[in-house]
Design an enzyme around this catalytic site. Structure first.
Site, PDB file in Angstrom:
ATOM      1  N   CYS A  37     -14.180  45.990   5.328  1.00 13.81           N
ATOM      2  CA  CYS A  37     -13.655  46.873   6.376  1.00 13.81           C
ATOM      3  C   CYS A  37     -12.534  47.699   5.751  1.00 13.81           C
ATOM      4  O   CYS A  37     -12.478  47.849   4.522  1.00 13.81           O
ATOM      5  CB  CYS A  37     -13.197  46.085   7.604  1.00 13.81           C
ATOM      6  SG  CYS A  37     -11.867  44.902   7.306  1.00 13.81           S
ATOM      7  N   ASN A  81      -9.069  44.679   5.640  1.00 10.71           N
ATOM      8  CA  ASN A  81      -9.404  43.291   5.277  1.00 10.71           C
ATOM      9  C   ASN A  81      -8.492  42.285   5.969  1.00 10.71           C
ATOM     10  O   ASN A  81      -8.198  41.221   5.440  1.00 10.71           O
ATOM     11  CB  ASN A  81      -9.385  43.076   3.752  1.00 10.71           C
ATOM     12  CG  ASN A  81      -9.994  41.766   3.279  1.00 10.71           C
ATOM     13  OD1 ASN A  81      -9.587  41.216   2.255  1.00 10.71           O
ATOM     14  ND2 ASN A  81     -10.954  41.244   3.995  1.00 10.71           N
ATOM     15  N   CYS A 117      -8.747  42.300   9.872  1.00 12.31           N
ATOM     16  CA  CYS A 117      -9.323  42.098  11.219  1.00 12.31           C
ATOM     17  C   CYS A 117     -10.819  41.779  11.167  1.00 12.31           C
ATOM     18  O   CYS A 117     -11.236  40.658  11.458  1.00 12.31           O
ATOM     19  CB  CYS A 117      -9.103  43.328  12.099  1.00 12.31           C
ATOM     20  SG  CYS A 117      -7.364  43.695  12.437  1.00 12.31           S
ATOM     21  N   ARG A 118     -11.643  42.786  10.821  1.00 14.64           N
ATOM     22  CA  ARG A 118     -13.099  42.628  10.971  1.00 14.64           C
ATOM     23  C   ARG A 118     -13.754  41.861   9.828  1.00 14.64           C
ATOM     24  O   ARG A 118     -14.534  40.932  10.061  1.00 14.64           O
ATOM     25  CB  ARG A 118     -13.758  44.020  11.097  1.00 14.64           C
ATOM     26  CG  ARG A 118     -13.411  44.732  12.369  1.00 14.64           C
ATOM     27  CD  ARG A 118     -13.779  46.203  12.307  1.00 14.64           C
ATOM     28  NE  ARG A 118     -12.917  46.924  11.373  1.00 14.64           N
ATOM     29  CZ  ARG A 118     -13.054  48.207  11.047  1.00 14.64           C
ATOM     30  NH1 ARG A 118     -14.044  48.890  11.577  1.00 14.64           N
ATOM     31  NH2 ARG A 118     -12.223  48.780  10.209  1.00 14.64           N
ATOM     32  N   SER A 119     -13.484  42.261   8.574  1.00 11.45           N
ATOM     33  CA  SER A 119     -14.244  41.636   7.476  1.00 11.45           C
ATOM     34  C   SER A 119     -13.876  40.161   7.243  1.00 11.45           C
ATOM     35  O   SER A 119     -14.767  39.373   6.907  1.00 11.45           O
ATOM     36  CB  SER A 119     -14.170  42.448   6.182  1.00 11.45           C
ATOM     37  OG  SER A 119     -12.858  42.615   5.717  1.00 11.45           O
ATOM     38  N   ASP A 139     -13.018  49.476  14.984  1.00 13.13           N
ATOM     39  CA  ASP A 139     -11.744  48.948  14.495  1.00 13.13           C
ATOM     40  C   ASP A 139     -10.909  48.456  15.691  1.00 13.13           C
ATOM     41  O   ASP A 139     -10.525  49.263  16.538  1.00 13.13           O
ATOM     42  CB  ASP A 139     -11.036  50.086  13.759  1.00 13.13           C
ATOM     43  CG  ASP A 139      -9.708  49.658  13.177  1.00 13.13           C
ATOM     44  OD1 ASP A 139      -9.265  48.540  13.458  1.00 13.13           O
ATOM     45  OD2 ASP A 139      -9.131  50.473  12.431  1.00 13.13           O
TER      46      ASP A 139
HETATM   47  P1  4NP Z   1      -9.626  46.071   9.673  1.00 11.09           P
HETATM   48  O1  4NP Z   1      -8.548  46.635  10.726  1.00 11.09           O
HETATM   49  O2  4NP Z   1     -10.088  47.268   8.862  1.00 11.09           O
HETATM   50  O3  4NP Z   1     -10.704  45.534  10.545  1.00 11.09           O
HETATM   51  O4  4NP Z   1      -8.900  45.027   8.854  1.00 11.09           O
HETATM   52  C1  4NP Z   1      -7.438  47.405  10.355  1.00 11.09           C
HETATM   53  C2  4NP Z   1      -6.302  46.779   9.890  1.00 11.09           C
HETATM   54  C3  4NP Z   1      -5.174  47.533   9.563  1.00 11.09           C
HETATM   55  C4  4NP Z   1      -5.222  48.913   9.702  1.00 11.09           C
HETATM   56  C5  4NP Z   1      -6.373  49.534  10.163  1.00 11.09           C
HETATM   57  C6  4NP Z   1      -7.484  48.777  10.486  1.00 11.09           C
HETATM   58  N1  4NP Z   1      -4.076  49.695   9.377  1.00 11.09           N
HETATM   59  O5  4NP Z   1      -4.120  50.905   9.587  1.00 11.09           O
HETATM   60  O6  4NP Z   1      -3.080  49.130   8.902  1.00 11.09           O
END
Ligand code: 4NP
Length: 169
Positions: free
Chosen positions: A15, A18, A20-22, A134
Site C-alpha cells: 500500500c 505500510n 494500514c492496509r498492507s 485508503d
Molecule cells: P496505508 O495508509 O497506505 O494503507 O498504510 C496510509 C498511511 C499513511 C498515510 C497515507 C495512507 N500518510 O499519508 O501518512
C-alpha cells in the site's frame, strides 16, 4: 495444495504507508494460510510505496480491527525496494496508485514478480471498483470495511494460487 511444492511462493502486499492496509492483508493472508495448514508453503510480507512511516508498527486502528478478528500484526513498516521485484513471485497492490508505482519500478529495474490488485480476487468487487480505499483519514468503520474486503480477497487469492495461479493483468 500439492505436497510436492519445493519452492515457497513469495507474496508481498503493498500500500502507500505500510501501516494500514498492507499489514492487514499480510496478517489476514497469513491467518488464512495457518487455518488451512499451508503456512509453510508461503513467504508473506508487506511494504509501502512511500517512506513516511518506515520503522513504525501498524496503525492502532488496523491493529484493533485485526485483533477483533483474532489476527495478530507484528511487522514494522518498510518501503518497497527494487530487489522485491526479484525476491517475490507475486506483488499485490491495494490501489491503482500503488500498482502504477510498482509498474514503473518494474519497468526501470526488471524482475520476475507478477503485479496484481488485491480486489481482482474479491468475489464482491466490480470491474470498475478494484481498489482497497485508503482508510487513514477516516474512522473505525472504514477499517472494518477494509478488513472485510481484504478477508474476502485473501481467501479467494489462496484458492486461485492452488487451482489457477493468477497471471499479471
Ligand atoms: P496505508 O495508509 O497506505 O494503507 O498504510 C496510509 C498511511 C499513511 C498515510 C497515507 C495512507 N500518510 O499519508 O501518512
Amino acid at each position: 495444495m500439492s505436497t510436492s511444492r519445493t519452492h515457497r511462493t513469495h507474496i508481498l502486499f503493498v500500500c502507500l504507508g505500510n501501516i494500514c492496509r498492507s499489514p492487514l492483508a499480510e496478517g489476514v493472508f497469513r491467518d488464512v494460510l495457518e487455518k488451512d495448514g499451508l503456512a509453510d508453503s508461503f513467504h508473506v510480507d508487506s511494504a509501502g510505496t512511500g517512506a513516511y512511516h518506515v520503522g513504525e508498527p501498524a496503525d492502532p486502528r488496523s491493529l484493533q480491527v485485526a485483533r477483533d478478528h483474532g489476527v495478530t500484526l507484528d511487522g514494522k513498516a518498510r518501503k518497497v525496494e527494487p530487489d522485491d521485484l526479484d525476491r517475490f513471485d507475486h506483488i499485490v497492490a491495494m490501489d491503482r496508485d500503488n500498482l502504477r508505482n510498482l509498474e514503473a519500478m518494474k519497468e526501470r529495474h526488471g524482475g520476475k514478480a507478477q503485479l496484481h490488485l488485491l480486489r481482482e480476487f474479491d468475489p464482491e468487487a466490480h470491474e470498475g471498483d478494484l481498489e482497497v480505499p485508503d482508510p487513514y483519514y477516516g474512522g473505525p468503520d472504514g477499517f472494518q470495511a477494509v478488513y472485510s474486503m481484504i478477508h474476502r480477497s485473501c481467501k479467494e487469492l489462496l484458492q486461485r494460487m492452488d487451482s489457477d495461479p493468477p497471471r499479471e493483468r
